[in-house]
Motif scaffolding. Sequence first.
Motif, PDB file in Angstrom:
ATOM      1  N   GLY A 129      20.738  85.859  65.339  1.00 34.98           N
ATOM      2  CA  GLY A 129      21.283  84.824  64.456  1.00 34.98           C
ATOM      3  C   GLY A 129      21.191  83.444  65.073  1.00 34.98           C
ATOM      4  N   ASN A 130      21.550  83.326  66.333  1.00 38.02           N
ATOM      5  CA  ASN A 130      21.481  82.025  67.005  1.00 38.02           C
ATOM      6  C   ASN A 130      21.528  82.263  68.515  1.00 38.02           C
ATOM      7  OD1 ASN A 130      21.978  79.470  68.107  1.00 38.02           O
ATOM      8  ND2 ASN A 130      23.001  78.781  66.248  1.00 38.02           N
TER       9      ASN A 130
ATOM     10  N   LEU B 154      23.637  79.784  70.760  1.00 39.45           N
ATOM     11  CA  LEU B 154      25.092  79.973  70.680  1.00 39.45           C
ATOM     12  C   LEU B 154      25.526  81.248  71.375  1.00 39.45           C
ATOM     13  CD1 LEU B 154      26.074  79.028  67.044  1.00 39.45           C
ATOM     14  CD2 LEU B 154      26.763  77.959  69.155  1.00 39.45           C
TER      15      LEU B 154
ATOM     16  N   ARG C  11      19.474  79.823  40.086  1.00 37.51           N
ATOM     17  CA  ARG C  11      19.929  78.441  39.978  1.00 37.51           C
ATOM     18  C   ARG C  11      19.417  77.805  38.684  1.00 37.51           C
ATOM     19  NH1 ARG C  11      18.907  74.574  45.006  1.00 37.51           N
ATOM     20  NH2 ARG C  11      16.925  74.242  44.024  1.00 37.51           N
TER      21      ARG C  11
ATOM     22  N   ASN D 290      21.734  76.176  35.981  1.00 38.27           N
ATOM     23  CA  ASN D 290      21.556  74.753  35.690  1.00 38.27           C
ATOM     24  C   ASN D 290      21.320  74.504  34.201  1.00 38.27           C
ATOM     25  OD1 ASN D 290      21.917  74.111  38.316  1.00 38.27           O
ATOM     26  ND2 ASN D 290      19.806  73.622  38.776  1.00 38.27           N
TER      27      ASN D 290
ATOM     28  N   ARG E 281      24.580  74.650  32.530  1.00 38.70           N
ATOM     29  CA  ARG E 281      25.412  73.498  32.880  1.00 38.70           C
ATOM     30  C   ARG E 281      24.899  72.227  32.208  1.00 38.70           C
ATOM     31  NH1 ARG E 281      26.835  71.120  38.604  1.00 38.70           N
ATOM     32  NH2 ARG E 281      28.177  69.486  37.807  1.00 38.70           N
ATOM     33  N   ALA E 282      23.581  72.101  32.124  1.00 40.05           N
ATOM     34  CA  ALA E 282      23.001  70.917  31.488  1.00 40.05           C
ATOM     35  C   ALA E 282      23.450  70.827  30.032  1.00 40.05           C
ATOM     36  CB  ALA E 282      21.487  70.985  31.576  1.00 40.05           C
TER      37      ALA E 282
ATOM     38  N   ALA F 265      27.033  69.631  29.998  1.00 42.06           N
ATOM     39  CA  ALA F 265      27.124  68.225  30.409  1.00 42.06           C
ATOM     40  C   ALA F 265      26.626  67.309  29.305  1.00 42.06           C
ATOM     41  CB  ALA F 265      26.314  68.013  31.690  1.00 42.06           C
ATOM     42  N   ASN F 266      25.531  67.693  28.653  1.00 43.92           N
ATOM     43  CA  ASN F 266      24.989  66.868  27.564  1.00 43.92           C
ATOM     44  C   ASN F 266      25.979  66.768  26.407  1.00 43.92           C
ATOM     45  OD1 ASN F 266      22.562  66.147  28.722  1.00 43.92           O
ATOM     46  ND2 ASN F 266      21.562  68.051  28.096  1.00 43.92           N
TER      47      ASN F 266
ATOM     48  N   ALA G  14      29.245  67.048  26.622  1.00 51.36           N
ATOM     49  CA  ALA G  14      30.372  66.209  27.053  1.00 51.36           C
ATOM     50  C   ALA G  14      29.983  64.731  27.036  1.00 51.36           C
ATOM     51  CB  ALA G  14      30.803  66.618  28.463  1.00 51.36           C
ATOM     52  N   TYR G  15      28.747  64.429  27.428  1.00 49.62           N
ATOM     53  CA  TYR G  15      28.281  63.038  27.497  1.00 49.62           C
ATOM     54  C   TYR G  15      28.181  62.452  26.079  1.00 49.62           C
ATOM     55  CZ  TYR G  15      25.760  59.089  29.568  1.00 49.62           C
ATOM     56  OH  TYR G  15      25.396  57.838  30.012  1.00 49.62           O
TER      57      TYR G  15
END
Lengths: 440, 334
Positions: B190-191, B194, B313, B317, B320-321, B324-325, B327-328
């Motif tokens: 993992g690292n 560290l 995603r 999206n 969500r778009a 948002a549209n 609401a706008y």
Amino acid sequence: MPKNMVDAQNHGVGMIVQEQGTIGNISVASNVFTGRLEEFSKFGFINMKAVTKRAQEILNEIGAGDINAASLTATLNFEDRKIVEIARVMVADPDILIVDETTTALAMKGRKILYNLIERFRANNKAVIFISHDLDELMSVCSIVTVLRDGRIIQSLEGDKITQNNMRKLMVGRELSEHYFREDYECTYGDEVVLDGKQITYGSFTNVDLQLHKGEILGLCGLSDCGMHELGKVLFGIEKPITGRVTLPQLDKDAEVISPSFAVKHGMGYLSKDRDRESVILNASILENIEMPSLNRLAGLLGYISSNSEKKLAQEQIDILKIKCRDSKQRLTELSGGNKQKVVFSKWLGCKSDILILDCATRGIDVGVKAAIYQLLEEMKAEGKSIVLISEELPEMIGMCDRMLVMKDGAITAEFRRSAELTEADIIKYMIGSVESNAS
Amino acid sequence: MSSRTKEYLTRAWKTALFPAIVFLFFGIATGGRIFTARSIVVILRQSVLPAIIIMAMMPNLSLGMMDFSIGAVVMTSAIFAGNLMNMTNTGYVGLIAFSLIIAVALTSLTGFLNNKLRVPLLVISLGLALVYEALPMIAFPKTQTAKINVKYAALAQMPTILIVLAVAFVIYFILTNKTVYGHNIRALGGNSELATRAGLKVDRITQLSFTISGVFAGIAAAVYMCSNGQVNAPTAFSSLVTVMNAFLGLFLGMFLSRFCDASLGIIISVITMTTLLNGLLMLGVSSTSRNIFSSAVLFVLLALSSNQPYFTRWVNNTKRAKLANEAYSKANSN
């Protein structure tokens, strides 16, 4: 003198480092006990139940009981991962605790945990070495402050000698000029809109409108998770907005910022909050970092870049910004945080950027470099360059910005214009309070 | 049954649907010819060796290192163990013991050189693959091969071979999930910086990782010797070709380990790849086309796997778009 970090741990010295210090692909409990799992094993077989139980107890003890010790570390946010590091240090029950610039990564919850721990250390007659650039924090946490400059101890201050002015003076090596921030209190910028964001939705914010004018320093402030950092990335084209668009009206009303390469090509620059990962290449030289966005400009016939033009560009910037280095071939890993930040500025100044998105431009750097950066911002503004300044530091915002947009819960809740009467309290109530929005 | 066991079994069951779908597809495509006990036995038997070879590769892969000499280790160990078994007349015990000893010695040498020379394992392992391939020719210059009595093929026959796989699986599962070594190796993978700062002894863990890799390579060598009866000394990286199926399964296994435990993912991935290759064989696809097709399937799977977050995603999206549209528009109309 300890031979290495492990030796120091074994001799009672614990350290919380500035960088990310947890391993994502293992559980919180495994992180807390990394290097100590043998304590829970018999013949090499590990008792994970006991590890998880003990890790949860430690998390509870330090006041971070909401973090589940059995969960995968990668699922935690940045702050909680930092708290896991604190828990890991406490496992060893050190006598000396070194806290290196940790609070810059912590919000209220994490800071409270850390300050409580420091108090506990003090009460148990143990020592804490607290490394920070935050003068307010140093004043409230420390009983002795030792100032270092250019790799040398300059002086130690105690009791009522620990004042911001004294510390600044010792850090810079001279009295800071009177105007640390801008001296004027007027919104002085042109009418021309150079960057126009309309109905932008992305990450934690929705339908945000903003306009940046020629010669304006526009501030975006709020709590760390209010969406301002993500907004900065959208403005530069790093992230594609879910709705709306960002345009460069002076270029063309439809000139949409669709990618960082488009942004750079059209005179934009971006400084990330996470400088070491997103703004510079640590293993490259100062020259290579500075010339990166200017390569097209430097390229001659068939893309040939003469080493003279490279060196000239880098040296000019080193001189202008007074970057402390051996020469332009020095690697960034060898530079201090402040000088690395200057290299980022050089990068964008060198390619003549007219619009700069600066996300936490003065984070984790000393007051001397801070003062230099503020002066630079003023000069850039005077030259007609436009700047979006994203920061959680309100004195800086009040001191430098023409306008300030306050963000909370993914929306702009207030807009303030530059004024001598403006106070931090005026802004804070829109950052955390329940007042109605004043944004038009 | 504890909730963790229940979750493990549920994930395992869901992941096992993967080869089942491939099996079903070829069942339909071949008109049911693959739905025979014999075909299933062949698929399972052919899956064992690549699965154990992947187990040999995984410890180093967890540390971010690909050991290209593992095929040479398996073949060379098989040749040495076969010959030594014949010389000492020690039967299975000798074969397995010699395979383990030689494989562990070779992988430990790889690990030692990796730790001391600080040269990327890619370079070291390719160089050592040639050296290991040459060893049987030096040791047995006349025959350059190992041939064992046909009676020993039983180890590579059903059901013994499944028992061998089960033993290897249990060892691998315990090593990776229930030991300090397994946890340390994950931390280091993992690292590494560290993990080093936290006090892990990197060189020791890396060396142990190579040694453990040798244990599985040794088991694979014994199985390889028994299933082939005769093994010729490899030359010019032919050992790499021998373990190509394991490589294909390895990548699929890494894809599947997102959904279930890595050890189980290895086995399921190998069964899937073997089903695929056998299904194509039954359809009369040529050897070259089979390789191209199986590689293409692998690329598609990896592409799907890598792009899954983008797809998720994009779906989120889009939703969500829309909100948002709305609401706008509402805010602007007021």
